[in-house]
Design a protein around this motif. Structure first.
Motif, PDB file in Angstrom:
ATOM      1  N   LYS A  14      24.477  33.497  40.584  1.00 35.43           N
ATOM      2  CA  LYS A  14      25.930  33.620  40.428  1.00 35.43           C
ATOM      3  C   LYS A  14      26.485  34.856  41.136  1.00 35.43           C
ATOM      4  O   LYS A  14      27.650  34.910  41.463  1.00 35.43           O
ATOM      5  CB  LYS A  14      26.300  33.667  38.943  1.00 35.43           C
ATOM      6  CG  LYS A  14      25.833  32.464  38.171  1.00 35.43           C
ATOM      7  CD  LYS A  14      26.927  31.482  37.992  1.00 35.43           C
ATOM      8  CE  LYS A  14      26.413  30.359  37.109  1.00 35.43           C
ATOM      9  NZ  LYS A  14      27.091  29.154  37.256  1.00 35.43           N
ATOM     10  N   ARG A  15      25.631  35.845  41.354  1.00 32.15           N
ATOM     11  CA  ARG A  15      26.091  37.086  41.968  1.00 32.15           C
ATOM     12  C   ARG A  15      25.759  37.178  43.457  1.00 32.15           C
ATOM     13  O   ARG A  15      26.241  38.069  44.136  1.00 32.15           O
ATOM     14  CB  ARG A  15      25.469  38.277  41.240  1.00 32.15           C
ATOM     15  CG  ARG A  15      25.922  38.385  39.798  1.00 32.15           C
ATOM     16  CD  ARG A  15      25.307  39.583  39.092  1.00 32.15           C
ATOM     17  NE  ARG A  15      23.856  39.537  39.031  1.00 32.15           N
ATOM     18  CZ  ARG A  15      23.146  38.934  38.077  1.00 32.15           C
ATOM     19  NH1 ARG A  15      23.768  38.304  37.117  1.00 32.15           N
ATOM     20  NH2 ARG A  15      21.844  38.969  38.087  1.00 32.15           N
ATOM     21  N   LEU A  16      24.952  36.281  43.955  1.00 34.95           N
ATOM     22  CA  LEU A  16      24.518  36.321  45.341  1.00 34.95           C
ATOM     23  C   LEU A  16      25.449  35.474  46.202  1.00 34.95           C
ATOM     24  O   LEU A  16      25.671  34.300  45.886  1.00 34.95           O
ATOM     25  CB  LEU A  16      23.086  35.774  45.421  1.00 34.95           C
ATOM     26  CG  LEU A  16      22.325  35.944  46.704  1.00 34.95           C
ATOM     27  CD1 LEU A  16      22.065  37.421  46.989  1.00 34.95           C
ATOM     28  CD2 LEU A  16      20.989  35.212  46.614  1.00 34.95           C
ATOM     29  N   PRO A  17      26.027  36.049  47.272  1.00 37.95           N
ATOM     30  CA  PRO A  17      26.882  35.233  48.140  1.00 37.95           C
ATOM     31  C   PRO A  17      26.105  34.040  48.710  1.00 37.95           C
ATOM     32  O   PRO A  17      24.937  34.158  49.069  1.00 37.95           O
ATOM     33  CB  PRO A  17      27.290  36.196  49.258  1.00 37.95           C
ATOM     34  CG  PRO A  17      27.106  37.565  48.673  1.00 37.95           C
ATOM     35  CD  PRO A  17      25.964  37.446  47.701  1.00 37.95           C
TER      36      PRO A  17
ATOM     37  N   ARG B 165      22.578  26.120  39.872  1.00 39.23           N
ATOM     38  CA  ARG B 165      23.334  27.224  39.276  1.00 39.23           C
ATOM     39  C   ARG B 165      24.598  27.534  40.061  1.00 39.23           C
ATOM     40  O   ARG B 165      25.436  28.313  39.605  1.00 39.23           O
ATOM     41  CB  ARG B 165      22.456  28.477  39.199  1.00 39.23           C
ATOM     42  CG  ARG B 165      21.226  28.211  38.315  1.00 39.23           C
ATOM     43  CD  ARG B 165      20.621  29.438  37.738  1.00 39.23           C
ATOM     44  NE  ARG B 165      21.594  30.110  36.887  1.00 39.23           N
ATOM     45  CZ  ARG B 165      21.675  31.425  36.797  1.00 39.23           C
ATOM     46  NH1 ARG B 165      20.862  32.195  37.470  1.00 39.23           N
ATOM     47  NH2 ARG B 165      22.570  31.989  36.015  1.00 39.23           N
TER      48      ARG B 165
ATOM     49  N   TRP C 254      17.860  26.730  41.694  1.00 35.90           N
ATOM     50  CA  TRP C 254      18.805  27.728  42.203  1.00 35.90           C
ATOM     51  C   TRP C 254      20.117  27.037  42.582  1.00 35.90           C
ATOM     52  O   TRP C 254      21.191  27.478  42.198  1.00 35.90           O
ATOM     53  CB  TRP C 254      18.173  28.435  43.375  1.00 35.90           C
ATOM     54  CG  TRP C 254      18.994  29.459  44.101  1.00 35.90           C
ATOM     55  CD1 TRP C 254      20.216  29.961  43.768  1.00 35.90           C
ATOM     56  CD2 TRP C 254      18.619  30.127  45.303  1.00 35.90           C
ATOM     57  NE1 TRP C 254      20.629  30.884  44.691  1.00 35.90           N
ATOM     58  CE2 TRP C 254      19.664  31.012  45.640  1.00 35.90           C
ATOM     59  CE3 TRP C 254      17.512  30.062  46.123  1.00 35.90           C
ATOM     60  CZ2 TRP C 254      19.623  31.822  46.781  1.00 35.90           C
ATOM     61  CZ3 TRP C 254      17.466  30.877  47.247  1.00 35.90           C
ATOM     62  CH2 TRP C 254      18.506  31.742  47.570  1.00 35.90           C
TER      63      TRP C 254
ATOM     64  N   ALA D   6      19.698  35.556  40.033  1.00 41.29           N
ATOM     65  CA  ALA D   6      20.897  36.234  40.524  1.00 41.29           C
ATOM     66  C   ALA D   6      21.872  35.275  41.203  1.00 41.29           C
ATOM     67  O   ALA D   6      22.800  35.717  41.876  1.00 41.29           O
ATOM     68  CB  ALA D   6      20.488  37.332  41.507  1.00 41.29           C
TER      69      ALA D   6
END
Length: 167
Positions: A103-106, A53, A50, A101
């Motif tokens: 790249k989209r998760l703060p 990424r 994770w 997710a």
């Protein structure tokens, strides 16, 4: 990378760790412990994947948060936490979904999720500690955890390079 993987595999070999001996104190026991449960092993590798990424300094934030809060969870080992084993199993699922997710998760949400589950991992490891040096056990456990995160980062970065080469 080529030198780390054989060392990790050797450390995970039950024959090599069957009798770490009292002379090694808690360090050997603590180092071996994260390798001996598939749920812990997967969770720690997935945190590294994770993290890989993410970009820049955020790449190292998730492993640092995990190791820090794992130590806090170990310190809470004398306090009963509810649902320890279900939370550890849930962590593998949540970390896997978060990796997809990433790249989209703060990052602050990811850090909070990692911190919460790391508390449970640290608590579980420490309550399963054999009768040995607590400080040595904690040091070995945290070192192994950091190495597993690093292995996850290398696995993800290696896979990304292979994907680029094959594209």
């Amino acid at each position: 990378m080529k030198k780390i993987i054989p060392l990790l595999l050797l450390a995970a070999t039950p024959v090599a760790l069957a009798h770490p001996g009292d002379h090694a104190g808690g360090l050997a026991h603590g180092f071996a412990h994260p390798f001996l449960g598939i749920d812990h092993l997967l969770a720690m590798l997935i945190v590294g994947i994770w993290a890989a990424r993410l970009s820049g300094g955020a790449r190292w934030l998730l492993p640092a948060v995990f190791v820090t809060f794992m130590a806090v969870g170990a310190a809470l080992g004398r306090i009963a936490l509810p649902f320890v084993e279900p939370m550890i199993l849930l962590s593998v699922l949540v970390f896997g979904l978060a990796t997809v997710a990433a790249k989209r998760l703060p990052v602050w949400i990811g850090s909070g999720v990692v911190a919460l589950f790391a508390l449970y991992h640290g608590h579980a490891h420490f309550t399963e500690m054999p009768d040995t040096s607590a400080a040595g056990f904690l040091a070995g456990m945290l070192l192994a955890t950091a190495l597993l995160h690093l292995a996850g980062v290398f696995i993800a970065l290696g896979a990304a390079r292979v994907r680029l080469l094959l594209a």
